[in-house]
Structures are given as C-alpha cells and as structure tokens.
Design a protein around this motif. Structure first.
Motif, PDB file in Angstrom:
ATOM      1  N   ASP A  16       0.819  -1.213   0.000  1.00  0.00           N
ATOM      2  CA  ASP A  16       0.000   0.000   0.000  1.00  0.00           C
ATOM      3  C   ASP A  16       0.853   1.263   0.000  1.00  0.00           C
ATOM      4  O   ASP A  16       0.417   2.317  -0.481  1.00  0.00           O
ATOM      5  CB  ASP A  16      -0.926   0.011   1.218  1.00  0.00           C
ATOM      6  CG  ASP A  16      -1.996  -1.075   1.142  1.00  0.00           C
ATOM      7  OD1 ASP A  16      -2.402  -1.424   0.015  1.00  0.00           O
ATOM      8  OD2 ASP A  16      -2.418  -1.565   2.205  1.00  0.00           O
ATOM      9  N   ALA A  35      -0.956   2.186   8.798  1.00  0.00           N
ATOM     10  CA  ALA A  35      -2.180   1.565   8.283  1.00  0.00           C
ATOM     11  C   ALA A  35      -2.338   0.206   8.932  1.00  0.00           C
ATOM     12  O   ALA A  35      -1.435  -0.636   8.890  1.00  0.00           O
ATOM     13  CB  ALA A  35      -2.140   1.429   6.759  1.00  0.00           C
ATOM     14  N   SER A  66      -3.055  -3.474   9.596  1.00  0.00           N
ATOM     15  CA  SER A  66      -3.022  -4.639   8.717  1.00  0.00           C
ATOM     16  C   SER A  66      -2.779  -5.895   9.535  1.00  0.00           C
ATOM     17  O   SER A  66      -1.749  -6.029  10.209  1.00  0.00           O
ATOM     18  CB  SER A  66      -1.918  -4.496   7.668  1.00  0.00           C
ATOM     19  OG  SER A  66      -1.800  -5.682   6.893  1.00  0.00           O
ATOM     20  N   SER A 110      -8.556   1.014  11.521  1.00  0.00           N
ATOM     21  CA  SER A 110      -8.698   0.342  10.249  1.00  0.00           C
ATOM     22  C   SER A 110      -9.823   1.041   9.546  1.00  0.00           C
ATOM     23  O   SER A 110     -10.309   2.027   9.993  1.00  0.00           O
ATOM     24  CB  SER A 110      -9.078  -1.102  10.508  1.00  0.00           C
ATOM     25  OG  SER A 110      -8.279  -1.965   9.789  1.00  0.00           O
TER      26      SER A 110
END
Length: 412
Positions: A183, A191, A193, A404
C-alpha cells in the motif's frame, strides 16, 4: 491514540465512583460485583441499558476497576438467544485483535532474549516476504510496513462469507496478502493490517521453535496467571461461553457465529478469554510487570512498546501492538459476532473491559465503542472513548483492533 491530558481524570473518577452523594441503586439491578457509590452505579446502569436498547445489542459485560476506589462489574442481557441464558462476567468470549497484545508481547520477549532485533529486516528471520529486506520487525509491530491487509481482499471476504467454518493456515493468509502490491513504502505512514501480526506470529514460531499457542501458554499466559485465556488451534471455545451474533452472511440474516473458525485471525485475532483475565492482563500489558512483581518485558523494551506515534486519525496513536485512544491504553477487537475492549487509563489507575456479543451492522458503527463512550462519558469525562469511524477496524471476520477502515466485515 489520544494523548494524555494531565488534570482531572483521577479526581473525576474518584468522585464519581466513591462519593457522589446518597442514592438508590436500580430496583432490578443486573448481576455483577459492585462496590461503588449507588448514584454512580445507577447512572452507569441506565447509560448501558439505554445504549443496548438503541442498538439492539443482545448482551454486554462491563468491568471498570479503579485501583483503591472500587469497581463496577456488571453483565446485561443474554449470552445465548436460543436458550435465554443470561450473559455472565465469567464467561469465555472471543477477543479479536486484543490477541495482538499477546502475540506482539511474545515477539518482544524474543527481543529481550537477544534472538530478535526490532530494527532488523523481517527477511532476517522469514523468507518470502515481498520487500522483506526493507521492512523491519518494528514496522510490523507498529503497523507501518505497508503490507496489504489480507482481510480486505474481496475474494477472501466472499470465501469466508460462504464458509465461515473453514480452517485457514497462516501461510494461506499471507499468500492472499502477497498477491497485492504494498500500500505504501515501509515507514511512510500508518495503516492497520492483520498481515503484520500473522508474520510476527510466524517469526515467534521460527525463532522459538515452538507453535505460537504453546509459546504463549508457557511464556506469557502462565507467568501472567491467565488460566482462562488461550489461542485455540481450531474453533473451540471453553464453556461457559458467550454466543456471538453477526449478519455477515450471504443473505444478511443474523446468525450465531460462536462456532465459526477464527483461524483466519490466528496471531492477529483468534484468542479467547474472560473479563477477569483481561482485567488482570491490561495492567500487566501497560506496566510491563507481572502480578508477582517480576518483569513481563525489560524496561527499555516496554518503553519502546509504549512509544505511541500518530496514526493520522484524531486522538488515536499506536505503539508496538498497543493503542492509545485519548489516554486509554490497550487494544480493542472485533470479529463476526464479538467485540471487545481491554484498556487502561494509567493516570486514573482505571482498567476498563467491555464485551459485546454482536457486530450487527447499524447506524452505530462499533457497538463496543458505543458502550465505552457511554461509560467513560460518566466516569472519566476528561478522557471519553471516541474512536473515529475511519480508524475503526472493518468489523467482520478479521480480529478487530483500534484503527482500520469500516468496510465489509472481518476484522481482528
């Protein structure tokens, strides 16, 4: 997560929990253990039951413990809609991404043992990670690797929805993630994950030579005195347990997901626990000290864990497998049918554990967050739990966690 605001949280909590004024508890008091002022109890009972009615939540468990100032431990509603069995505070539940606090503790213990270096590339320990020579162990733990989150893969989501009883291996999950380009470059931003924590689970297994569930039992759970917490190897959950309800189904019908296989979450979200175990775990997690006074992690490692950085979401910061949401430190978790929050507000000496047995979509987003907001608004008005929607894990299968995006469903 949120930054600490110095002032009045402790005073406010103590005032509300110990000496508001004379008052009467609700006539039909829900079960639990309560030794705080009746007026505070009544306000909390009313706020929780009102939120449950508004969002049609089947069952809720709330535990609030303020060191030296009493506790509020209550259960509301039902644990099993088929039988009407009430939810109780000693029942086992699936904890979603709260699992990450355990799995990353295991990785950090290997750092303490000198077997893993936080700033070493993951390729030092594991083969086959795209760009692994440029992704550090630290970036996996603090969600800055850039690796695609496998639980957002549309084909995987469709497969999960069609067969939620299927068992998944960690390598199968990583293969899904690795089909997608990164990403962003490692370290460029934050981010959430689940791919990161699955990789760390495999790292623990590779370096320790033990299955992750065995390592956790011997090196984390037993020393911490957590007899009711485990990482299942299948879909098992110890009795008595809370049944969880979800509408992540092909036709949108709400069903009992308690027997669904959480292996898709593994190190990122498959563990089970109880409110009492989580109440014990959170202070250990945040302080780095075991109940007997020994160390869970070395001081420097613990300090690095708690070095939380901005995530790009207001009030939300993240460290090494730990979140800080406006001063509440710990983690939340969501997966189909279950939501959990397990956090501590250090300056108020307060621990908060919330269990909700539904993730059914509605206008409220996270149902556990709805309850946490109602509770903290009363007890710690300087530190009200507010998790922005954009920072909320997508509640479906993947074990949930602080931030998220809120799309289709898995979470962790």
């Amino acid at each position: 997560m949120g930054r600490y605001r110095a002032p009045t949280a402790l005073a406010a909590a103590s005032l509300l929990l110990t000496a508001l004024c004379a008052g009467q508890a609700p006539a039909a008091a829900p079960p639990g253990r309560v030794d705080i002022d009746p007026v505070a109890v009544e306000r909390l009972d009313d706020a929780i039951t009102a939120a449950m009615r508004e969002a049609a939540i089947p069952g809720v468990g709330v535990g609030l413990w303020i060191d030296g100032d009493g506790s509020y431990v209550r259960s509301f509603g039902t644990a099993d809609k088929a039988t009407g069995v009430p939810l109780k505070t000693d029942m086992h539940t699936r904890i979603g991404s709260v699992t990450k606090t355990f799995a990353i503790t295991a990785a950090l213990q290997l750092v303490d043992d000198g077997k893993v270096r936080l700033d070493a590339p993951v390729s030092t320990y594991l083969d086959g990670v795209p760009g692994g020579e440029n992704i550090t162990v630290r970036q996996l733990a603090d969600m800055r690797s850039g690796l695609y989150n496998y639980t957002e893969d549309p084909r995987w989501l469709a497969t999960f929805k069609a067969d939620p009883y299927r068992a998944w291996t960690p390598r199968e999950l990583l293969a899904i993630a690795f089909r997608h380009p990164a990403d962003f470059p490692p370290g460029a931003r934050w981010a959430y994950s689940n791919t990161n924590t699955v990789l760390l689970g495999l790292l623990v297994e590779k370096v320790s030579g033990q299955p992750l569930h065995t390592y956790l039992e011997q090196h984390v759970l037993e020393p911490a005195g957590l007899d009711a917490t485990s990482l299942p190897t299948g879909a098992e959950i110890a009795s008595p347990f809370v049944h969880g309800y979800t509408n992540f189904t092909p036709d949108g019908a709400t069903v009992d997901a308690s027997a669904w296989n959480p292996s898709w979450g593994w190190a990122a979200g498959a563990m089970t626990s109880t409110m009492d175990d989580l109440r014990s775990w959170v202070p250990t997690l945040v302080s780095g000290r075991l109940p007997d006074g020994d160390r869970l992690l070395e001081p420097d490692t613990q300090a690095q864990r708690l070095h939380v950085l901005p995530t790009g979401h207001p009030g939300v910061r993240y460290g090494l497998g730990i979140a800080d949401i406006d001063g509440w430190v710990g983690h939340n978790g969501e997966l189909p049918g279950y939501e959990t929050i397990a956090v501590r507000l250090p300056q108020a000496r307060a621990t908060l554990v919330i269990v909700v047995n539904s993730d059914v979509d509605g206008k409220f987003g996270s149902l556990s967050g709805l309850i946490a907001h109602a509770v903290t608004k009363i007890v710690t008005p300087e530190h009200v739990w507010t998790l922005p929607a954009a920072a909320q894990p997508n509640a479906v299968p993947e074990p949930s966690s602080p931030p998220s995006a809120p799309p289709s469903k898995p979470s962790a």
